[in-house]
Design a protein around this motif. Structure first.
Motif, mmCIF file in Angstrom:
data_model
loop_
_atom_site.group_PDB
_atom_site.id
_atom_site.type_symbol
_atom_site.label_atom_id
_atom_site.label_comp_id
_atom_site.label_asym_id
_atom_site.label_seq_id
_atom_site.Cartn_x
_atom_site.Cartn_y
_atom_site.Cartn_z
ATOM 1 N N UNK A 155 25.322 -21.150 25.353
ATOM 2 C CA UNK A 155 24.383 -20.609 26.342
ATOM 3 C C UNK A 155 24.624 -19.118 26.538
ATOM 4 N N UNK A 182 22.948 -17.265 23.777
ATOM 5 C CA UNK A 182 21.510 -17.153 24.041
ATOM 6 C C UNK A 182 21.250 -16.099 25.118
ATOM 7 N N UNK A 183 22.070 -16.137 26.165
ATOM 8 C CA UNK A 183 21.900 -15.199 27.269
ATOM 9 C C UNK A 183 22.079 -13.765 26.772
ATOM 10 N N UNK A 203 18.946 -12.712 25.003
ATOM 11 C CA UNK A 203 17.869 -12.444 25.960
ATOM 12 C C UNK A 203 18.123 -11.123 26.678
ATOM 13 N N UNK A 219 14.648 -21.980 24.753
ATOM 14 C CA UNK A 219 15.994 -22.466 25.044
ATOM 15 C C UNK A 219 15.977 -23.359 26.273
#
Lengths: 375, 627
Positions: A288, A291-292, A295, A325
């Motif tokens: 995560x 992914x963060x 982003x 996601x």
């Protein structure tokens, strides 16, 4: 004048990758890490199928190549192409409904002889491009009239995709258009009014638009036990997989839920559950975080873009990536209804990966094709 | 509307304000992203930390599995309801390789109590190499009751081995119509990738060729699911719930099994093909290709030696000659070309052309020879057709030119797939300037026009193409697209739904429709005329037949060499062709027969076609066309 000096200085100090290949080092690194994690978990989820890993590797190579190619196109060129991309995509969507060949129970494909092409994938890029193009030529925040025009421009293709029916893609496409409006500064009161209108429209949707299987999925979310043979079984098994992974996980290749075949669709939409089972909370938080980071980097590129078009496009593409996601992980962990969206760069399958990487190519183009004078 | 890079500047705008606005909104969005990511993280914590104990227990006690139930495959019938492909229950000895500790010991143990041949073991090993993991694979099929009993008493010795009653595909007539029906085989890795996992759950077989492949979607149906409780080893204790599979639909082919049989018997042990078409609707009544093979061999995996035998057989039994065999059409192209000549005014039905036995053109030192070396003398349209005079057609083709020739023949479907959807259909080759430029990168020569006029040179056509083109003549320009599917019996409703009748298309429109009469009359003279090349089948016919013989050269002769059949090995003999329709005045059936290396079309291929026509048109001989 200091901005000019800054830009000149930045240009000198930018890394080779960025200056010559027009790539963003941070993003490329994060995406590569993500791909490696994806391949590793795919190997486990497919019961150590080297064949699956190889074909996924080929798809990734194609996707990365697409990204590199798109990154070479300057944002100005992208903007000039925008109306044509949008109109072309819209025309093809219409064509799909008319003559599209049936694929996987829904009309999504256009047979071009050699390759089968999914116009709805193109719309994932074309809508944010089109709305950003339209709004960037007008004073912001957008007037009510402009918001309405944009809503129609988003609504028509989204509606066509719902008709295919492909709810997952329609959701992404609609969201990507909305994000542009939101980032352009659409007034809160318009948004609240729109929200109320949508809430009012839900019963209409439920009664007239949604297909039976889609209704089932929503109902199942609230009570998985009511459909223990279908979607409910998916959610029950995937939450067991995730939960039994614990903090440290069962270890790579050791997930019992997946390897004893309790977990359905473990190569594709539910691959996150395999990951969570084998790598535990620690692995999940790392994933995560990755992914963060992607982003965050995307939003950073958006804020620092040089013109309105680039800002709106970059911002919308990044937030759409987040929707992927969130919807996938939310679905697998039982927070959201089962909407068929893959986990970006991890799920097995190729079509959406290419689109996704093309979007990152655009972000990199916006990041790296800098004019000395911002507008 | 503004354009160009400074478009924004045409309006009075607060750029800094807009940028600040964007940054603010991005901040809001970023906060939202963080919050929702936090929500996901929280949910993971809830499941993996707080719920870990509970889910861990659930995972260990996980005894509920979804077991897919494969649907029953639809049956395949001929047009008269004769079953061509069915499902037979039989006991199979299934082995799950992943559950076997020592495969060699298990195999030799099993061979002590059961009769398992080397070929079966080898076939099984190949299967293991090609199959998905954790799949139960058949080591031996069609166990006898005694074998089932013997295994049952020894079962404890063989973990991972089971005897199960399964339905397996069976082709009751063996090699009969095998190419047309096709066969199913085990799903391979490649097919697995593109199959819908839900619909095919539990299915082990898929159509590989022929109608089994073409109508796979209809035949297969959709898998169901059973929710079962299992013990720790994964063995089923009791079913908990079930969604029934949807059985596949039955497929009714246009084939007439009886006619097909006649065609196959007429071909006998010669390599060749027969295609019979009902000219009134395009139904393919017979689609024979010899030699044939037993499709049952493929259903549960074929052993290597047998497969190699089929592959290496020089007569190529697996090859579907009817739709894939591409032959020089030879003289069977003359009816189409003759019509082109009439229609373009190149020849007049009553004018004659003198055949001295060879044909020359100015400035070229080459003699194109007639098959009859001494020549035919004066030939008019009908006698040139009846006696298949090459020189008449050399001249006709040369005068007509390749462009007009290619355009006219193209309307009969030469050079493109017949569009039946039968897997593997070939295009053939309709030579033209354009084709040669694309295929060979060369320009067209006059000499090639001349040999194209007798169906030699680059010209290739499949038996199906020839039969269909013949049916277009029978229908005087009207084309019924040939079809192989007659109807589908839907499993869900039990209703038989006729396949949509093909829309006939007028592909050949003549300026002077009388030319059809000239052509048909000439084709009748081929069969019924006293010098017709097909006269051997014309005697004691109960009906009028219109047809054309053909002999297509497998290799070319030097112009002064003598053609001596006796001296040639059979493999170098010409292909014998014959195409015809009947009755001539009220056509019902078109038949094309090709006998590879058969020699003469009139002597070898025509009798084959006649047997098929007799069986169809003379009900007294046991049938007629029951519909």
């Amino acid at each position: 004048m200091s901005e000019l000096a800054d830009n000149v200085a930045t240009r000198r100090t930018t890394p080779v990758l960025q200056r010559i290949l027009h790539l963003d080092v941070q993003l490329v690194t994060a995406l590569l890490l993500l791909s490696i994690a994806g391949l590793a978990i795919l190997y486990s989820a497919t019961d150590r199928s080297m064949e699956a890993v190889q074909s996924q590797l080929i798809r990734m190579a194609i996707a990365f190549a697409t990204m590199v190619v798109v990154a070479q196109i300057p944002p100005d060129t992208l903007r000039r192409w925008t109306p044509w991309v949008y109109l072309g995509g819209l025309g093809m969507l219409g064509l799909v409904l008319l003559i599209g060949t049936i694929g996987q129970g829904a009309q999504r494909w256009l047979d071009l002889g050699i390759v089968r092409f999914q116009p709805s994938e193109l719309m994932k890029l074309a809508i944010p491009m089109a709305i950003a193009w339209y709004l960037s030529m007008r004073p912001l925040p957008p007037s009510l009239l402009n918001v309405l025009v944009a809503t129609v421009a988003i609504g028509v293709p989204t509606g066509l995709i719902i008709l295919q029916p492909d709810l997952g893609t329609a959701l992404l496409v609609g969201a990507s258009g909305f994000f542009v409006l939101f980032l352009a500064g659409m007034r809160w009161r318009i948004m609240i009014a729109a929200l109320l209108a949508i809430v009012a429209l839900i019963p209409v949707f439920w009664l007239f638009v949604m297909r039976d299987y889609q209704k089932q999925r929503v109902l199942t979310l609230f009570n998985p036990e009511r459909d223990p043979l279908g979607a409910g079984y998916h959610i029950i098994q995937s939450t067991i997989a995730i939960g039994s992974g614990g903090v440290f996980g069962k270890g790579w290749l050791n997930g019992t839920q997946s390897h004893l075949e309790f977990l359905p669709e473990r190569n594709t939409d539910f691959i996150f559950a395999v990951f969570a089972e084998e790598f535990g909370l620690i692995g999940v938080l790392h994933l995560l975080a990755l992914y963060l980071f992607i982003i965050g980097r995307g939003l950073y590129i958006a804020v620092n873009a040089q013109d309105t078009y680039g800002r709106l496009l970059a911002g919308s593409l990044t937030l759409t990536f987040f929707v992927y996601v969130f919807v996938n992980v939310g679905m697998v962990s039982g927070l959201m209804p089962v909407v068929g969206l893959p986990l970006p760069m991890v799920s097995y399958g190729g079509t959406s990966m290419v689109t996704l990487m093309a979007a990152f190519g655009m972000l990199m183009s916006i990041r790296t094709h800098r004019k000395l004078w911002a507008s | 509307m503004a354009n160009g890079r400074n478009s924004d500047d045409n309006q009075l705008r607060d750029r800094t304000g807009e940028k600040r606005q964007f940054t603010r909104r991005t901040f809001v969005a970023g906060t939202g992203v963080l919050a929702l990511m936090g929500l996901l993280g929280g949910r993971m914590g809830q499941l993996q930390v707080a719920g870990h104990q509970r889910y861990s227990t659930l995972s260990q006690a996980n005894r509920v599995k979804l077991v897919p139930i494969p649907p029953n495959r639809g049956l395949i019938y001929d047009r008269n309801g004769i079953v061509l492909a069915e499902n037979r229950p039989n006991f199979q000895l299934l082995v799950t390789p992943e559950q076997i500790p020592d495969m060699e010991a298990t195999l030799s143990g099993l061979r002590q109590i059961l009769d398992i041949s080397d070929a079966e073991v080898e076939r099984f090993r190949d299967l293991v190499a090609r199959s998905r993991s954790f799949e139960a694979l058949p080591l031996k099929v069609r166990l006898t009751d005694r074998e089932v009993a013997v295994f049952a008493t020894n079962r404890h010795r063989f973990p991972g081995v089971e005897v199960e009653a399964r339905l397996s595909r069976h082709y009751p007539h063996g090699s009969h119509a095998a190419h047309a029906i096709g066969y199913v085989g085990r799903i391979n890795e490649q097919e697995l990738q593109r199959l819908d996992s839900r619909g095919y759950g539990g299915s082990s077989h898929i159509g590989k060729t022929g109608s089994e492949l073409q109508f796979e979607e209809r035949l297969h149906g959709e898998s169901g699911l059973e929710r079962v409780e299992t013990n720790a080893l994964g063995r089923v204790i009791q079913p908990l719930g079930r969604r029934a599979p949807e059985p596949g639909d039955d497929v009714v082919m246009t084939l007439d099994s009886r006619l097909q049989r006649v065609a196959e018997d007429a071909l006998g042990d010669q390599s060749g093909s027969v295609v019979a078409i009902d000219v009134r609707n395009g139904d393919i009544l017979a689609l024979a290709s010899t030699p044939s093979f037993d499709p049952n061999l493929f259903v549960n995996g074929i052993d290597r030696a047998t497969y190699a035998g089929l592959q290496e057989n020089p007569e190529r039994p697996l090859f579907n000659r009817a739709v894939r065999g591409q032959y020089p059409p030879g003289s069977t192209i003359k009816p189409f070309l003759g019509l082109a000549g009439l229609e373009h005014g190149t020849v007049d039905p009553d004018d004659t052309y003198y055949c001295p036995g060879y044909f020359t053109i100015d400035n070229v030192n080459h003699r194109w020879r007639c098959w009859r070396r001494v020549g035919h003398g004066d030939m008019d349209f009908a006698s040139a057709m009846a006696q298949s005079c090459d020189v008449y057609y050399y001249n006709l083709g040369y005068e007509l030119g390749i462009d007009a020739m290619a355009a006219f023949l193209g309307r009969f479907g030469f050079g493109r797939k017949p569009g039946t959807g039968i897997p593997g259909e070939r295009d053939g080759i309709l030579p033209s300037r354009e084709w040669k430029r694309n295929a060979r990168g060369e320009s067209w020569y006059h000499g090639e026009t001349i040999i194209t006029a007798i169906g030699q040179g680059y010209f290739l056509a499949t038996p199906l193409q020839l039969a269909h083109a013949t049916s277009v003549i029978a229908n005087r320009g009207l084309s019924f697209p040939p079809r192989i599917l007659r109807a589908v019996r839907e499993a869900a409703t039990g209703k038989t739904v006729e396949a949509a009748a093909p829309e006939p298309e007028r592909v050949v429109e003549l300026d002077n429709p009388e030319h059809w009469d000239y052509l048909v009359a000439a084709l009748e003279r081929v069969i019924h005329g006293e010098r017709g090349t097909g006269r051997s089948v014309g005697s004691d016919l109960g009906y009028r037949m219109a047809g054309k013989t053909g002999t297509s050269q497998v290799f070319s002769l030097g112009q002064e060499e003598d053609y001596d059949e006796e001296k040639l090995r059979r493999g170098l003999l010409d292909h014998a062709l014959f195409t015809a329709f009947a009755p001539a005045n009220d056509p019902r059936i078109a038949v094309t027969a090709v006998v590879e290396h058969g020699g003469s079309g009139g002597g070898v291929a025509a009798p084959v076609a006649r047997k098929v026509m007799d069986a169809y048109l003379n009900p007294a001989d046991g049938g007629g066309d029951r519909v």
